[in-house]
Design a protein around this motif. Structure first.
Motif, PDB file in Angstrom:
ATOM      1  N   HIS A 211      -1.050  43.255  37.722  1.00  0.00           N
ATOM      2  CA  HIS A 211      -1.403  43.831  39.021  1.00  0.00           C
ATOM      3  C   HIS A 211      -1.655  42.697  40.017  1.00  0.00           C
ATOM      4  O   HIS A 211      -1.846  41.551  39.630  1.00  0.00           O
ATOM      5  CB  HIS A 211      -2.694  44.646  38.913  1.00  0.00           C
ATOM      6  CG  HIS A 211      -2.490  46.058  38.474  1.00  0.00           C
ATOM      7  ND1 HIS A 211      -1.482  46.837  38.944  1.00  0.00           N
ATOM      8  CD2 HIS A 211      -3.190  46.830  37.613  1.00  0.00           C
ATOM      9  CE1 HIS A 211      -1.560  48.031  38.381  1.00  0.00           C
ATOM     10  NE2 HIS A 211      -2.588  48.056  37.560  1.00  0.00           N
ATOM     11  N   VAL A 212      -1.716  43.113  41.259  1.00  0.00           N
ATOM     12  CA  VAL A 212      -1.874  42.159  42.360  1.00  0.00           C
ATOM     13  C   VAL A 212      -3.093  41.237  42.187  1.00  0.00           C
ATOM     14  O   VAL A 212      -3.006  40.032  42.444  1.00  0.00           O
ATOM     15  CB  VAL A 212      -1.978  42.966  43.683  1.00  0.00           C
ATOM     16  CG1 VAL A 212      -2.435  42.109  44.840  1.00  0.00           C
ATOM     17  CG2 VAL A 212      -0.629  43.615  43.987  1.00  0.00           C
ATOM     18  N   VAL A 253     -13.121  42.843  39.147  1.00  0.00           N
ATOM     19  CA  VAL A 253     -13.342  44.196  39.644  1.00  0.00           C
ATOM     20  C   VAL A 253     -14.840  44.485  39.474  1.00  0.00           C
ATOM     21  O   VAL A 253     -15.524  43.786  38.718  1.00  0.00           O
ATOM     22  CB  VAL A 253     -12.467  45.225  38.890  1.00  0.00           C
ATOM     23  CG1 VAL A 253     -10.992  44.947  39.139  1.00  0.00           C
ATOM     24  CG2 VAL A 253     -12.745  45.221  37.389  1.00  0.00           C
ATOM     25  N   ARG A 303     -13.948  41.743  48.994  1.00  0.00           N
ATOM     26  CA  ARG A 303     -12.734  41.785  49.828  1.00  0.00           C
ATOM     27  C   ARG A 303     -12.006  43.079  49.523  1.00  0.00           C
ATOM     28  O   ARG A 303     -12.327  43.781  48.556  1.00  0.00           O
ATOM     29  CB  ARG A 303     -11.896  40.529  49.629  1.00  0.00           C
ATOM     30  CG  ARG A 303     -11.384  40.213  48.216  1.00  0.00           C
ATOM     31  CD  ARG A 303     -10.739  41.330  47.580  1.00  0.00           C
ATOM     32  NE  ARG A 303     -10.066  41.201  46.345  1.00  0.00           N
ATOM     33  CZ  ARG A 303      -9.319  42.214  45.869  1.00  0.00           C
ATOM     34  NH1 ARG A 303      -9.193  43.345  46.506  1.00  0.00           N
ATOM     35  NH2 ARG A 303      -8.721  42.090  44.720  1.00  0.00           N
ATOM     36  N   MET A 306      -4.595  46.061  48.885  1.00  0.00           N
ATOM     37  CA  MET A 306      -3.803  47.048  48.147  1.00  0.00           C
ATOM     38  C   MET A 306      -2.443  46.458  47.804  1.00  0.00           C
ATOM     39  O   MET A 306      -2.009  45.469  48.411  1.00  0.00           O
ATOM     40  CB  MET A 306      -3.683  48.364  48.900  1.00  0.00           C
ATOM     41  CG  MET A 306      -2.911  48.324  50.183  1.00  0.00           C
ATOM     42  SD  MET A 306      -3.049  49.895  51.091  1.00  0.00           S
ATOM     43  CE  MET A 306      -2.366  51.069  49.940  1.00  0.00           C
ATOM     44  N   SER A 408     -10.580  53.809  38.428  1.00  0.00           N
ATOM     45  CA  SER A 408     -11.418  53.690  37.242  1.00  0.00           C
ATOM     46  C   SER A 408     -11.330  52.258  36.719  1.00  0.00           C
ATOM     47  O   SER A 408     -10.262  51.829  36.284  1.00  0.00           O
ATOM     48  CB  SER A 408     -10.912  54.685  36.194  1.00  0.00           C
ATOM     49  OG  SER A 408     -11.513  54.437  34.954  1.00  0.00           O
ATOM     50  N   GLY A 409     -12.429  51.528  36.812  1.00  0.00           N
ATOM     51  CA  GLY A 409     -12.438  50.137  36.336  1.00  0.00           C
ATOM     52  C   GLY A 409     -11.348  49.303  36.990  1.00  0.00           C
ATOM     53  O   GLY A 409     -10.839  48.371  36.381  1.00  0.00           O
TER      54      GLY A 409
HETATM   55  C1  MCA Z   1      -9.948  50.399  29.494  1.00  0.00           C
HETATM   56  N1  MCA Z   1     -10.185  51.717  29.313  1.00  0.00           N
HETATM   57  C2  MCA Z   1     -10.390  52.290  30.485  1.00  0.00           C
HETATM   58  C3  MCA Z   1     -10.236  51.250  31.438  1.00  0.00           C
HETATM   59  N2  MCA Z   1      -9.964  50.105  30.788  1.00  0.00           N
HETATM   60  N3  MCA Z   1     -10.672  53.558  30.829  1.00  0.00           N
HETATM   61  C4  MCA Z   1     -10.808  53.821  32.117  1.00  0.00           C
HETATM   62  N4  MCA Z   1     -10.673  52.890  33.085  1.00  0.00           N
HETATM   63  C5  MCA Z   1     -10.377  51.600  32.776  1.00  0.00           C
HETATM   64  N5  MCA Z   1     -10.215  50.676  33.727  1.00  0.00           N
HETATM   65  C6  MCA Z   1     -10.273  52.494  28.082  1.00  0.00           C
HETATM   66  C7  MCA Z   1      -9.679  51.814  26.890  1.00  0.00           C
HETATM   67  O1  MCA Z   1      -8.339  52.252  26.721  1.00  0.00           O
HETATM   68  C8  MCA Z   1     -10.591  52.295  25.771  1.00  0.00           C
HETATM   69  O2  MCA Z   1     -10.231  53.568  25.415  1.00  0.00           O
HETATM   70  C9  MCA Z   1     -11.933  52.430  26.434  1.00  0.00           C
HETATM   71  O3  MCA Z   1     -11.657  52.623  27.820  1.00  0.00           O
HETATM   72  C10 MCA Z   1     -12.869  51.281  26.251  1.00  0.00           C
HETATM   73  O4  MCA Z   1     -12.203  50.122  26.535  1.00  0.00           O
HETATM   74  P1  MCA Z   1     -12.974  48.786  26.834  1.00  0.00           P
HETATM   75  O5  MCA Z   1     -12.748  47.848  25.695  1.00  0.00           O
HETATM   76  O6  MCA Z   1     -14.355  49.038  27.289  1.00  0.00           O
HETATM   77  O7  MCA Z   1     -12.167  48.318  28.091  1.00  0.00           O
HETATM   78  P2  MCA Z   1     -11.819  46.890  28.438  1.00  0.00           P
HETATM   79  O8  MCA Z   1     -10.629  46.446  27.682  1.00  0.00           O
HETATM   80  O9  MCA Z   1     -13.059  46.052  28.372  1.00  0.00           O
HETATM   81  O10 MCA Z   1     -11.342  47.055  29.952  1.00  0.00           O
HETATM   82  C11 MCA Z   1     -12.189  47.405  30.987  1.00  0.00           C
HETATM   83  C12 MCA Z   1     -11.854  46.499  32.178  1.00  0.00           C
HETATM   84  C13 MCA Z   1     -10.331  46.584  32.403  1.00  0.00           C
HETATM   85  C14 MCA Z   1     -12.248  45.053  31.846  1.00  0.00           C
HETATM   86  C15 MCA Z   1     -12.622  46.965  33.373  1.00  0.00           C
HETATM   87  O11 MCA Z   1      -9.975  47.929  32.657  1.00  0.00           O
HETATM   88  C16 MCA Z   1      -9.844  45.694  33.492  1.00  0.00           C
HETATM   89  O12 MCA Z   1      -9.607  44.505  33.273  1.00  0.00           O
HETATM   90  N6  MCA Z   1      -9.667  46.220  34.719  1.00  0.00           N
HETATM   91  C17 MCA Z   1      -9.148  45.443  35.819  1.00  0.00           C
HETATM   92  C18 MCA Z   1      -8.088  46.206  36.517  1.00  0.00           C
HETATM   93  C19 MCA Z   1      -7.416  45.389  37.621  1.00  0.00           C
HETATM   94  O13 MCA Z   1      -7.088  44.215  37.436  1.00  0.00           O
HETATM   95  N7  MCA Z   1      -7.173  46.003  38.763  1.00  0.00           N
HETATM   96  C20 MCA Z   1      -6.543  45.338  39.873  1.00  0.00           C
HETATM   97  C21 MCA Z   1      -5.473  46.210  40.439  1.00  0.00           C
HETATM   98  P3  MCA Z   1      -9.614  53.892  24.004  1.00  0.00           P
HETATM   99  O14 MCA Z   1     -10.616  53.394  23.014  1.00  0.00           O
HETATM  100  O15 MCA Z   1      -9.434  55.369  24.034  1.00  0.00           O
HETATM  101  O16 MCA Z   1      -8.313  53.149  23.982  1.00  0.00           O
HETATM  102  S1  MCA Z   1      -4.797  45.425  41.937  1.00  0.00           S
HETATM  103  C22 MCA Z   1      -5.578  46.329  43.153  1.00  0.00           C
HETATM  104  O17 MCA Z   1      -6.226  47.270  42.898  1.00  0.00           O
HETATM  105  C23 MCA Z   1      -5.576  45.884  44.590  1.00  0.00           C
HETATM  106  C24 MCA Z   1      -4.390  45.156  45.062  1.00  0.00           C
HETATM  107  C25 MCA Z   1      -6.801  45.031  44.835  1.00  0.00           C
HETATM  108  O18 MCA Z   1      -7.448  45.242  45.856  1.00  0.00           O
HETATM  109  O19 MCA Z   1      -7.065  44.168  43.986  1.00  0.00           O
END
Ligand code: MCA
Ligand code: AMP
Length: 508
Positions: A211-212, A253, A303, A306, A408-409
């Motif tokens: 992702h970005v 995040v 900041r 998107m 979500s996260g």
């Molecule tokens: C993992 N799970 C989640 C998420 N991540 N459920 C909902 N939301 C999430 N974000 C699920 C897993 O599949 C697992 O389910 C259960 O939740 C527990 O996982 P866990 O080990 O706690 O999760 P993790 O591996 O520690 O991940 C959480 C996290 C990760 C660190 C917050 O989601 C993450 O790195 N998020 C960052 C996202 C990101 O980079 N976004 C930028 C987008 P099961 O056991 O059923 O498999 S770019 C953007 O938005 C714009 C451009 C901007 O402004 O930046």
């Protein structure tokens, strides 16, 4: 070559200057210098070319975070091709659409994915499928290893796409945002300057690189700076606590910050060398901002951005206040306005849709000229779908979203996509998917459904029926079965009423 707008042509200059200094620090697994990184990217570019990858071709990758993965990204740019990263959580069933739409020349996946994708690969006419595993090994890396490292960086115009990043739409299927070389280079330079990067900065990188935020914002600023990165394949709070004393910058995040705060042993001491904590991708609660300052002595810099426009606003790094609950000012070179539905600019302080124009704004949606036209005004402003206010002094606050989106996260989930899957399940009459406040993920996906037929719908069965069809982060964390969904006089489901009714689901 002069005037080559290829972002890699810009980055390779800092790589050359940085020479033997460390680019990636993998802890026990060693270190990779900028010189070694350059060589590996050159080898990878030659490997890509051996599969016929050239300017304008798409390279689709669904691979875990690794140095080989970063080389694949950089090498794709070096060849003038278009990098198309996909969330590693997407299921094989979800991938078919992206392949058919992007029509990549080369697909890179872990070996255990190949079988499930055979049909989709054939239908999309993908010419080559290579493998890359979580440790960076696989057939593509093997091929790159025997290649020469010399490779000329392809000449690109500012307006040529460097990446294709899918973002889901509120209706219909995902749209591929075409991000150009100029989008990336202008944003990287602005952020590098605005956030005061200095020689010796060390970035703790624990974000995903599909992702970005992790791929562009974090990597590009560090690369421009010739910085060392403490490189972790995912956010593990214990490792991050251990590494923080060596770092000066971290980008995350909001969940990163709430998870750190949840640890009693997270203290000022760990943050002693830190210069900057950045938060984005989802709203940071003012209470998190406050609690973090009390515990660490640092005011998180929030900041806003998107996929379609990279980073748009930032709280000031210096010479101004970082105000909790606001996302700061338009970054240099970027114009913003808040407008009503017809595109008329509103007065300072009024709530409307945020619109943005500047060198950061993408070229359009891949093969969707109508969708692109719908989301731009005639004077070039892009309609973000975020509801905001702009104060007299230009400070922006995001107050909501006009798009039906759950974050979500830091991952976006579009309710419509989940509702469509739910509606196909036996025993479900109709469904509404909403986002509810969640202590870890900020917002969490919740489904409210009605039951039809003789068998009552059951929460656990519904969730397991969706597993495999949708990426796990999209699965509802709870499902409530109700007699009927609340509707207004027009027949529209009243999601606000459902959000209120189930608001306390994740409390305590
Ligand atoms: C993992 N799970 C989640 C998420 N991540 N459920 C909902 N939301 C999430 N974000 C699920 C897993 O599949 C697992 O389910 C259960 O939740 C527990 O996982 P866990 O080990 O706690 O999760 P993790 O591996 O520690 O991940 C959480 C996290 C990760 C660190 C917050 O989601 C993450 O790195 N998020 C960052 C996202 C990101 O980079 N976004 C930028 C987008 P099961 O056991 O059923 O498999 S770019 C953007 O938005 C714009 C451009 C901007 O402004 O930046
Ligand atoms: P994406 O489509 O993944 O690029 O997500 C972009 C969306 O994330 C934006 O349109 C906003 O709704 C949201 N977003 C990103 N940063 C922030 C922030 N700091 N505060 C509130 N929302 C944010």
């Amino acid at each position: 070559m002069t005037n080559n707008a290829n972002l890699f042509a810009i980055l390779e200059q800092t790589f050359a200057r940085s020479g033997e200094s460390i680019a990636f620090d993998l802890g026990q697994e060693g270190q990779i210098s900028y010189a070694a990184l350059s060589r590996r990217v050159g080898q990878m570019a030659n490997a890509l070319e051996s599969f016929g990858v050239g300017p304008g071709d798409r390279v689709t990758a669904q691979v875990e975070k690794s140095i080989a993965n970063v080389c694949l990204y950089l090498a794709t740019m070096k060849c003038g091709a278009i990098y198309n990263p996909l969330n590693t959580a997407y299921t094989a069933a979800e991938l078919g659409y992206f392949l058919a739409d992007a029509e990549p020349r080369l697909l890179v996946v872990p070996d255990n994915r190949r079988g499930a994708l055979e049909g989709a690969v054939r239908e999309a006419g993908v010419q080559a499928v290579e493998t890359m595993e979580a440790d960076g090994g696989g057939s593509l890396t093997q091929r790159a290893k025997v290649m020469e490292s010399g490779h000329e960086t392809a000449f690109r115009q500012p307006d040529d796409p460097a990446a294709l990043i899918y973002t889901s739409g509120t209706t219909g299927r995902s749209k591929g945002a075409m991000i150009t070389h100029e989008n990336l280079s202008s944003n990287a330079r602005v952020l590098h300057d605005y956030w005061g990067f200095v020689p010796g900065d060390v970035l703790l990188h624990a974000l995903p690189v599909f992702h970005v935020h992790g791929l562009f914002v974090a990597l590009h600023t560090a690369f421009l700076n010739g910085s060392r990165m403490l490189w972790r394949s995912r956010f593990d709070v214990e490792e991050v606590m251990r590494l923080l004393p060596e770092a000066t910058v971290m980008m995350g995040v909001p969940t990163f910050y709430t998870r750190l705060l949840a640890r009693e042993d997270f203290t000022r001491d760990q943050c002693r060398s830190m210069r900057l904590f950045v938060s984005g991708s989802a709203p940071l609660l003012a209470e998190t901002h406050q609690a973090f300052q009390e515990r660490s002595g640092h005011r998180i810099l929030e900041r806003y951005g998107m996929t379609e426009a990279g980073m748009i606003t930032s709280n000031p790094y210096q010479g101004g206040q970082r105000v909790a609950g606001t996302v700061g000012y338009a970054l240099p070179g970027i114009s913003l306005r808040v407008a009503d539905e017809g595109g008329r600019e509103l007065a300072a302080g009024d709530i409307g849709t945020l619109e943005v124009r500047g060198p950061n704004v993408f070229k359009g949606y891949w093969r969707m000229p109508e969708k692109t036209a719908e989301e731009f005004r005639d004077d070039g402003y892009f309609i973000t779908g975020d509801m905001a206010t702009i104060a007299e002094d230009g400070r922006v606050s995001i107050v909501g979203r006009s798009k039906d989106l759950i974050i979500s996260g830091g991952f976006n989930v579009y309710p419509k996509e989940i509702e469509q899957e739910l509606d196909q399940l036996d025993g479900i009459g109709e469904s509404a998917v909403i986002g509810l406040a969640h202590p870890d993920f900020g917002e969490s996906v919740v489904a409210v459904v009605t039951s039809v037929g003789s068998m009552p719908a059951n929460e656990a069965d519904i969730i397991s029926a969706l597993d495999g069809r949708l990426a796990r982060f999209k699965l509802p964390k709870r499902v409530f079965v109700v007699d009927a969904l609340p509707r207004n006089a027009m027949g529209k489901v009243q999601k606000a009423e459902l959000r209120e009714r189930f608001a306390r689901t994740f409390e305590g």
